[in-house]
Design an enzyme around this catalytic site. Sequence first.
Site, PDB file in Angstrom:
ATOM      1  N   ARG A 171       4.015   7.029  -4.029  1.00  0.00           N
ATOM      2  CA  ARG A 171       5.038   6.344  -4.814  1.00  0.00           C
ATOM      3  C   ARG A 171       5.662   7.401  -5.721  1.00  0.00           C
ATOM      4  O   ARG A 171       5.004   8.373  -6.117  1.00  0.00           O
ATOM      5  CB  ARG A 171       4.438   5.225  -5.661  1.00  0.00           C
ATOM      6  N   LYS A 196      -1.782   2.062  -8.118  1.00  0.00           N
ATOM      7  CA  LYS A 196      -1.741   0.781  -8.815  1.00  0.00           C
ATOM      8  C   LYS A 196      -3.155   0.235  -9.005  1.00  0.00           C
ATOM      9  O   LYS A 196      -4.009   0.374  -8.132  1.00  0.00           O
ATOM     10  CB  LYS A 196      -0.897  -0.224  -8.027  1.00  0.00           C
ATOM     11  N   HIS A 264      12.248   5.809  -2.442  1.00  0.00           N
ATOM     12  CA  HIS A 264      11.208   4.900  -1.961  1.00  0.00           C
ATOM     13  C   HIS A 264      11.248   4.763  -0.442  1.00  0.00           C
ATOM     14  O   HIS A 264      10.220   4.512   0.196  1.00  0.00           O
ATOM     15  CB  HIS A 264      11.348   3.536  -2.624  1.00  0.00           C
ATOM     16  N   ARG A 267       8.806   6.948   1.378  1.00  0.00           N
ATOM     17  CA  ARG A 267       7.445   6.416   1.505  1.00  0.00           C
ATOM     18  C   ARG A 267       7.365   5.459   2.699  1.00  0.00           C
ATOM     19  O   ARG A 267       6.409   5.479   3.464  1.00  0.00           O
ATOM     20  CB  ARG A 267       7.058   5.718   0.206  1.00  0.00           C
ATOM     21  N   HIS A 290      -2.462   0.504  -0.472  1.00  0.00           N
ATOM     22  CA  HIS A 290      -2.239  -0.931  -0.510  1.00  0.00           C
ATOM     23  C   HIS A 290      -3.576  -1.652  -0.683  1.00  0.00           C
ATOM     24  O   HIS A 290      -4.544  -1.353   0.029  1.00  0.00           O
ATOM     25  CB  HIS A 290      -1.570  -1.431   0.775  1.00  0.00           C
ATOM     26  N   TYR A 299       5.136  -3.186   8.185  1.00  0.00           N
ATOM     27  CA  TYR A 299       5.630  -2.094   9.010  1.00  0.00           C
ATOM     28  C   TYR A 299       5.564  -2.406  10.500  1.00  0.00           C
ATOM     29  O   TYR A 299       6.208  -1.735  11.301  1.00  0.00           O
ATOM     30  CB  TYR A 299       4.837  -0.814   8.719  1.00  0.00           C
TER      31      TYR A 299
END
Length: 318
Positions: A171, A196, A264, A267, A290, A299
């Site tokens: 990110r 995250k 972004h 990525r 994730h 995806y």
Amino acid sequence: MGVQPKTEQFLISARPDLIDARENWLKSLKNTRRLATNTLEAYERDTRQFFQFLTGHLGEPPALKDVATLRIADLRSFLARRRNDGAGARTLGRGLAGIRSFLRYLEKQGMANAAASIAMRAPKQPKSLPKPLTTIDARRVVEIGGQLNEEPWIAARNAAVLTLLYGCGLRISEALGLDGGALTDTDARSIPITGKGGKTRMVPLLPIVHRAIAEYRKLCPYDLEEGKPLFRGARGGDLHSAIIQRDMQKMRGALGLPDTATPHALRHSFATHLLGRGGDLRTIQELLGHASLSTTQVYTGVDTDRLMEIYDKAHPRA
């Protein structure tokens, strides 16, 4: 109870007091909040459709008092009617946002209670598919020669940041959050990245990443020591993501790239290109950081042809 008539059959959709209140709300959105014309038109249309629905729902054109005491059940009935008429989740969500804004306006004026609209959850929005760059365009974007900044060290900096996004799937916040002591070992095969939720993952390092960082370190006029940011702004302070986004916007025009070519998107390109080369979702999930596989599964809609090719070759009954 009979079938409600179609909303278009009602010529009078609301009582004068409600129409006047809505007109004042729309004026405040235009003059005070300065909303875009398209948004204002959408809010006008959505609330008009809501009034038409209420006319059938209540059996008469609604007055201000009817809107002032709306229940969640009323809003759900409206969304159900719109859904039956073919409205999608995004349209329903926008419609609810307009009604909520109107009721909040009335509440501030002491004319209504907006509790029902605030408590009402917006329809779940469908996940939009990522829009990756082609492999050729991704390579052009991360090359130092493709950067437009005339200051060599800034061009090298931007190339290094973008290489981390495409080469490691970081990110932009993760790349810009790297410490000055990071990536000093040019033989390192991976680097720990904290993403995250404070979750740390190991991300493999390609030689091109080491080369991009080394070139940036060589040209950067600031001391990139441990405890200070690796990537610096023009005056030596923290580098903000808006700067990279702005510079890539300029690059889009110069290189003839689509509007979807954003930092972004690199990525997304990292994940999509891995998937297209036979990478499995579980591995890509770990590389991206994730928390849930369902987030990575978006995806699968990007490279369906490649997935079908693998399926045809691998399935025993194919």
